[in-house]
Every structure is written in structure tokens, then in C-alpha cells.
Design a protein around this motif. Structure first.
Motif, PDB file in Angstrom:
ATOM      1  N   ALA A 141       0.857  -1.192   0.000  1.00 38.80           N
ATOM      2  CA  ALA A 141       0.000   0.000   0.000  1.00 38.80           C
ATOM      3  C   ALA A 141       0.888   1.235   0.000  1.00 38.80           C
ATOM      4  O   ALA A 141       2.075   1.169   0.338  1.00 38.80           O
ATOM      5  N   GLN A 160      -7.155  -5.157  -1.493  1.00 39.00           N
ATOM      6  CA  GLN A 160      -6.700  -3.858  -1.984  1.00 39.00           C
ATOM      7  C   GLN A 160      -7.855  -2.872  -2.104  1.00 39.00           C
ATOM      8  O   GLN A 160      -7.692  -1.668  -1.883  1.00 39.00           O
ATOM      9  N   LEU A 174      -8.354  -1.275   1.245  1.00 38.40           N
ATOM     10  CA  LEU A 174      -7.325  -0.268   1.499  1.00 38.40           C
ATOM     11  C   LEU A 174      -7.618   1.022   0.734  1.00 38.40           C
ATOM     12  O   LEU A 174      -7.483   2.128   1.282  1.00 38.40           O
ATOM     13  N   PHE A 215      -5.844   4.580   0.980  1.00 42.37           N
ATOM     14  CA  PHE A 215      -4.489   4.134   0.621  1.00 42.37           C
ATOM     15  C   PHE A 215      -4.370   3.944  -0.876  1.00 42.37           C
ATOM     16  O   PHE A 215      -5.336   3.609  -1.569  1.00 42.37           O
ATOM     17  N   ARG A 218      -2.548   2.119  -4.315  1.00 47.66           N
ATOM     18  CA  ARG A 218      -2.090   0.790  -4.707  1.00 47.66           C
ATOM     19  C   ARG A 218      -0.575   0.699  -4.642  1.00 47.66           C
ATOM     20  O   ARG A 218       0.130   1.687  -4.842  1.00 47.66           O
TER      21      ARG A 218
END
Length: 267
Positions: free
Chosen positions: A102, A256, A259, A264, A266
Motif C-alpha cells: 500500500a 486492496q 485499502l 491508501f 495501490r
């Protein structure tokens, strides 16, 4: 003979099923940077719902968590706000090389009475009447990123590094830093208590703090001062399948997506 083989096979499958059930019932110890609290709590809940594997999350400053692991605490997965601390574990042996999972960036979280824009942020930070809060370098990567910003400030305003380093108040992330009351976010509490006028922290932290204390303001750090934060993930080299499965889920598209939902970037 076939009947005996069938019985033995059935017993083996039953024992394997019991072992898997016991493993799932034993919480997987995961140590993670405090800035991941909301996102990783959601990811752990999703992972448990889909796999049955319980996850025991321990949050804190990444440098302090690394020290606890080095002193023998039993984390099996370590999600740090930088790559340096997991790399240090890997260099000692027993931990896998870290991978970035992240990204984050710095924002300025300001009190209501501070008027600043990205263009005036550095001048605001340098003002003698503005109290500048940071986390603690070495113990918490957020502090290290703030100092990296100070070094970039030197190129924009000669002498800026020395001024910022001198005035910075290391209010969080240290071993002896005061802890907020239960249920309070660290940065929202620090700002709500008036301990600083401006606090340099991750943008994800700033957004969470503003949700908790709406009068706080967020100022984007301009490109010439911005410092990108790469989050590193590692696991013990001899970690059980449960740890490997959790790491795989964290890196997967669903993990992901969570996140990203919390701000956040990638990897």
C-alpha cells in the motif's frame, strides 16, 4: 484390506479437519502500523468471514513493533508503514523479504484558526507562533517522513530544515508518548487538546481525524515537499498456512479495494 484402508483414510480426513478447525480457532497474530487500524480491522473481518480464520491485530508505531518482535513477541505477519523496519527483520533472518502492499502520503492537519493552502503551507510551518506537531522519528515512520519533508523544505527555503527540526514537537509514536483515551484517535485527540496548531501526518490519518473532530482542516502538501510512504509487508519464513493465506488476501483485489476505500494507494 480395502475396508481397513477406507477406515484409515476416513480417520485421516477427520484428523486433518480437526487440525484445520483448531488452527482457524487460534487467532493469527498480526502486528501492524497504527495508520492501518481502520482498514486492516475491516480486512481481518472480511478474511475471517470468508475463511473462518480469526486474526489478532496489534497496532502501534512500526519501529516499536519491530523492537517487540525482535525481543521475542510472537507476531507471524508484520505490516509496517515503511519498508525499512520489515527489511531489518528480514536481514536478521527468519522473516521473508518485504513487499510493498500500500502507499500513503503526508498531509497537514490544522487547527481551525490556521489559514493555510498548499502554496502557503511551508511559510505557515515556519512561522514562530505556529506549533508544529510530528510523530517520533525512528520509532514511527510518520516521523521519518516528516523529517524527509523538512529536508525537501531546505531546497525551497534555505535554512528551513534547521528551523523545522528545532521547532517540531514529537507528540506521538514514541515509547513514552501519551496515549489517547479509549475510543479516541491519536491525532484527533492531540489536535483537539490543543497540543499543536499543525500536525504532519498521513493523509489517511488526517481524514479520520477530521471525521472525529470536524472543525479540523486538511491541507495538501505541495508536490515540491511531498513525501510518498511505501508500506511494507512481511511474514515469518516458517509461518503456517494461515499467515500465508492472510497475506495473500491482503494483496488480493478484495483486500486492496478495502485499502483504497480508506484512502491508501495501490502498491
Amino acid at each position: 484390506m480395502k475396508r481397513i484402508a477406507f477406515i484409515l483414510g476416513t480417520i485421516a480426513l477427520a484428523l486433518a479437519g480437526c487440525a484445520m478447525t483448531e488452527q482457524a480457532a487460534t487467532p493469527l497474530p498480526v502486528y501492524a502500523a497504527g495508520s492501518l487500524r481502520e482498514a486492516l480491522t475491516a480486512i481481518a473481518a472480511d478474511h475471517e468471514a470468508r475463511s473462518g480464520q480469526k486474526v489478532a491485530l496489534t497496532f502501534g508505531a512500526s519501529g516499536l513493533l519491530r523492537q517487540r518482535i525482535e525481543q521475542g513477541e510472537g507476531a507471524l505477519v508484520f505490516a509496517s508503514a515503511d519498508t525499512e523496519h520489515p527489511q531489518r527483520l528480514a536481514a536478521r533472518g527468519g522473516w521473508a523479504p518485504p513487499q510493498v502492499f500500500a502507499r500513503n502520503s503526508l498531509c497537514a492537519l490544522t487547527a481551525a484558526h490556521i489559514s493555510a493552502t498548499p502554496d502557503t503551507l511551508l511559510a505557515t510551518l515556519l512561522r514562530p507562533d505556529v506549533r508544529l506537531g510530528t510523530s517520533t522519528p525512528k520509532a514511527d515512520p510518520s516521523g521519518d517522513y516528516a523529517w524527509a519533508l523538512f529536508r525537501k523544505a531546505e531546497a525551497v527555503r534555505p535554512g528551513g530544515y534547521a528551523l523545522l527540526e528545532t521547532k517540531a514537537l514529537k507528540l506521538t509514536g514514541g515509547a513514552d508518548s501519551p496515549k489517547p483515551p479509549a475510543g479516541r484517535g491519536t491525532y484527533a485527540w492531540v489536535m483537539d487538546e490543543g497540543q499543536a496548531d499543525v500536525f504532519l501526518t498521513y493523509c489517511t490519518n488526517a481524514v479520520a481525524s477530521q471525521r472525529e473532530v470536524p472543525r479540523l482542516k486538511i491541507v495538501q502538501v505541495p508536490p515540491e515537499l511531498q513525501v510518498g510512504a511505501a508500506y511494507g509487508l512481511t511474514q515469518r519464513s516458517d509461518a503456517p498456512r494461515a499467515a500465508r493465506d492472510f497475506v495473500a488476501y491482503l494483496l488480493s483485489e478484495p483486500g486492496q479495494a478495502v485499502l483504497q476505500r480508506y484512502g491508501f494507494g495501490r502498491p
